[in-house]
Each structure stands twice: as C-alpha cells, then as structure tokens.
Design an enzyme around this catalytic site. Structure first.
Site, mmCIF file in Angstrom:
data_model
loop_
_atom_site.group_PDB
_atom_site.id
_atom_site.type_symbol
_atom_site.label_atom_id
_atom_site.label_comp_id
_atom_site.label_asym_id
_atom_site.label_seq_id
_atom_site.Cartn_x
_atom_site.Cartn_y
_atom_site.Cartn_z
ATOM 1 N N PHE A 112 -6.615 0.637 -0.713
ATOM 2 C CA PHE A 112 -6.988 0.872 0.683
ATOM 3 C C PHE A 112 -7.878 -0.216 1.254
ATOM 4 O O PHE A 112 -7.975 -0.366 2.476
ATOM 5 C CB PHE A 112 -7.661 2.243 0.826
ATOM 6 N N LYS A 113 -8.512 -1.006 0.401
ATOM 7 C CA LYS A 113 -9.379 -2.062 0.903
ATOM 8 C C LYS A 113 -8.601 -3.102 1.724
ATOM 9 O O LYS A 113 -9.173 -3.802 2.560
ATOM 10 C CB LYS A 113 -10.114 -2.745 -0.253
#
Length: 495
Positions: A112-113
């Site tokens: 998700f980064k």
C-alpha cells in the site's frame, strides 16, 4: 492553505515548504490549519471519476500552491497502468455483502505504500522548485518493510534527490529484504540496522534533530527530508483511497451516498488509519475506524484506556510491518482531538521521550471513543484467520490484512454492528509467502524466492510480476550498522 506544526502553531508555512521540509524544526509534524469540506454533492461527482481524477480533486484542495495542470500531470504519472496492474489502481473486492477488501497492493512494490510513494517524488521535486531550493534533498527513511522499497522505487534516479533507507536487519520478510537490497538507481542506498524498527526510526529522528549535521550538510549542498508518513506529502495521497473506496461502494450499489461505512485497518505507525480519520473529518460518511494491531498492541491499549505506554516487550511477528511501539503519526491525531492545543501535544511528546508513556485527558479519550475501536491479534490467530478465509471463501490475504479481518470479527461480535465494512488490505500475500504458506500448512522445503512459486502452486493464485522479477537479481547492499552507526553512515553515503 497554510500548514502549522503540531508543537508550535506560530509556525505557518505553505504546502510546498511543508513537503520540502518534511518535519518541523521544533520536532512537530505539519498539519493543515483547516480541513477542506467534502459534501454529498462532491462525493456524487467523485463517483463518476477515475482514481487519478479523484486524486487531483481531493489533493488539490489541500495543495493550493500547486496548479490543477500540475496535479493532473502528477496523478497520471504516479498512477499509470505501467506501474499498477489494474486500471482501478485501488480496487474493491467483495467477500460478502457486508465485507469488502480495499486492495492497495497492485503497484510496483506490491504494498500500500505505493499509493503515496509513487506520488511523493513529484510533489517533492515540484516543492523544491517552488521554494527556490537549490540544495539536494537527502531523503532518510526508516522502514518496517514496505515503506523502504516503495520509497526506493519512487525516488530512484529522481533529480535533486538521494535516498538512504534503514531497515531492521532481522525484522522484515525475505521478499521485503530482497526487494530493497537489489534496488537499482545511482542515488539510492540501503542499510540494515541491528535492532528493531523503533531503533531505526528513533535513529533517523536523532539524525534529523542534529543541528551540527544539518549545518555541515548544508555547506556540502544537501538538506535532510523524509519519505516516511511524518511528511505531509506522503500522508495526503492516502486520504484519496478512503474516499475512492466509498465511491466504489456507491457505484457497486451496496450503499447510497450518506450511508455510513466502517474501515478496518492494520495499524503500526498510524499513518494509514489517520488518513481515514482525516477523510471522515472532511465529511466522508464513516462511522468507525477499527484499529487492528498485532502482538505489539500499544495502540490497542491506548485507544481502549487513553494511556500510551511503549514500555513493554517488543514482539517480532509474522506481520512485521506492524512491529512498532512508537507510532509517530499519533501526534497528528492528538493535535486534532485537542482542538489544536500545541502545548498539550508537545507535553505528551516530552513525556513519551522522558518516561515512555503519557495519558490523555478525558475529553480526548471521549473523542477517541466516538471514532475508533481497537483490538489486537497474535500470530496464531493471524494464521487461523488467514487459513479459514482462504478455505471457506477462496480469498487469500497477507498476514497484515488477516490481522485486520480478525479484529473486525472481534468488533462485530462485541458490538453487534453489521454495517458494511471495508478491510484495508495493505500487501500482496506473496510479500510474506513464507508466513502465508505456514498458515496454510504448506511450507514444505522451499526457501527464499522459491516460496513465491510454492505459494502460487498451493493456492492457484498468480504472483505479482514485480515479485517474480526478483529472481536472479543480485544484492547490491549488504552493510549492517548499529543504531549508533546510523549518523556516520549518512555522511559516508553523501561523500
């Protein structure tokens, strides 16, 4: 819109300055002086937009010193089909009528980064130009696994930047480590640290607060900046996917605009769930933010009792990106819930530094209870949840997402709330193939990157291409330092 420090409201700067600087000189974090509103009509308009258009609309409201054309250009480049394996960018997957997964791991590093760190390099380089900064930005990153690779990927060979990532040597998965130490780019560096993530994070914070080093680096044409979520330019893009998920629920005809939804979020440094809080404060119809921790349950205790106490054993778990005892972004939440009382926030941070704990006022605790609910999940529960969901519904989660799903089930059992809930899925299961296989009882004799093939064979799922591409790559970085060696390593990196 101006940005102020959580520890000194007299610090007021423009968005570009906040992004370029990363951290306030007083040690505080930058926050917008006011949040833009989000009406039902605006949500209706957003429902008809692509992810890229939603990003421009929402982020543009916070970045008034950036033009619409600039933001559109950044969004198209950050969230391109070359970098993401689905045009939806952050797709929703239905498990049941009341449970949906927001898959934030379809980007170039399968975590998700990417949702923020594909955008941040564009924001930072534009901010340097807008502020007239001619020095090179030396970006320091402490990572519990995913931020490091995503930041390296985003900033590799970006002009006017160099990036150095510190990670806990024995505190990330084999795939996460291989992603980092094989990173290409002439401006990148990676160092293992003896210790855990908190050691790496506190070491980076000490480097930022070293004024003598700052003067020395400035003389050499550098200044320090951050790609961690302490940087507003890293946190802001995360607000977008909460709004986008709500719009997709509307488009799927599961809800109508105005219906409230819950989000269950695996939580470590508090940046991900904080973005959801900001979305709610803007006007997104969110009821509960369910804060899910692993055995390092400092946030669970804080939300349940109002006391934050890092003085506890540190556990190395199968959800390593959440192995954190000092959640940096909680400072921004305290600022919001105290109605911008910078002195109170500074006092809490001073107590934390000196004693390892603090207790918030009854007013802040009541505000916490209105929005947040928290519990935790140990490794055995994580494995059981992962296995049960796969066997019953053929949906494969990573270990962090499994923590969130387990805590969601605890929330529903405890409260009886059956409102539609989005589980924020933060990583591909293939990033933690060893632990996922172990949970499924299928570890076998495979090791290293061979675990990716083994997981594909066992589950009949397709691994992300960026992880498959790791095979055959040779590590570029193998140095490990102690926490007290991090400062010197920065100087060597910039030689």
């Amino acid at each position: 819109m101006r940005y102020i420090s959580t520890r000194d409201q007299t610090v007021r700067i423009h968005a570009a300055e906040a992004i370029a600087q990363g951290l306030s000189h007083d040690g505080g974090l930058f926050v917008p002086e006011a949040l833009p509103g989000l009406s039902a009509g605006q949500i209706q308009s957003l429902c008809a937009m692509s992810y890229q258009q939603r990003a421009v609309y929402i982020m543009g409201a916070f970045l008034q010193d950036f033009t619409s054309a600039e933001m559109a250009n950044f969004a198209e480049r950050a969230y391109s089909v070359k970098g993401f394996d689905t045009p939806a960018i952050a797709p929703l997957e239905k498990l049941t009528d009341d449970t949906w997964f927001l898959e934030l791991w379809h980007g170039p590093t399968s975590a998700f980064k990417d949702m923020a760190l594909q955008m941040l390099p564009y924001l930072l380089t534009a901010s340097l130009e807008k502020t007239g900064e001619r020095r090179q930005a030396c970006i320091l990153v402490a990572t519990s696994g995913d931020t490091g690779k995503a930041a390296l990927e985003g900033f590799a060979d970006v002009e006017q930047t160099k990036i150095l990532v510190f990670y806990p040597k024995d505190g990330v998965s084999a795939v996460q480590e291989m992603q980092m130490v094989t990173q290409a780019g002439q401006n990148v560096g990676v160092l293992g640290v003896h210790g855990n993530f908190d050691d790496a994070q506190s070491g980076v914070k000490q480097i930022f607060s070293d004024r003598e080093l700052a003067r020395e680096l400035s003389d050499r044409g550098y200044f320090l900046s951050s790609a961690n979520s302490i940087n507003w330019g890293r946190l802001l893009p995360q607000i977008v996917y909460y709004v986008s998920a709500y719009c997709d629920m509307v488009n799927a005809r599961r809800i109508v605009i105005g219906d409230k939804v819950n989000f269950a979020v695996p939580t470590g440094n508090f940046g991900n769930i904080l973005a959801g809080f900001y979305a709610k404060q803007m006007g997104l119809p969110v009821d509960k933010l369910i804060c899910a921790s692993n055995a390092n349950n400092v946030l669970t205790e804080f939300i349940q009792t109002g006391t934050y106490n890092r003085n506890r054993p540190f556990h190395t778990t199968i959800s390593p990106s959440m192995d954190i005892l000092v959640s940096s972004n909680l400072e921004r939440l305290l600022f919001a819930l105290s109605n911008g009382d910078d002195k109170q926030v500074a006092g809490y941070m001073k107590e934390l530094a000196e004693t390892g704990q603090y207790t918030v006022t009854s007013k802040i605790k009541a505000a916490l209870d209105q929005t947040f609910w928290a519990d935790f999940c140990d490794d055995n529960q994580t494995k059981e949840t992962l296995r049960d969901v796969f066997e019953a519904q053929n949906y494969l989660m990573d270990t962090h997402t499994a923590v969130a799903y387990d805590v969601l089930e605890k929330y529903r059992t405890t409260t009886g709330d059956t409102a539609p809930t989005v589980v924020v899925s933060t990583a591909s299961p293939y990033k933690f193939a060893d632990s996922v296989l172990d949970a499924l009882g299928q570890r076998g004799n495979a090791e290293g990157l061979a675990l990716i093939d083994r997981l594909a064979e066992v589950t009949g799922t397709v691994p992300p291409q960026p992880l498959v591409a790791l095979k055959g790559k040779q590590p570029r970085f193998d140095e490990v330092v102690g926490k007290d060696g991090m400062l010197g390593a920065v100087g060597v990196f910039l030689e």
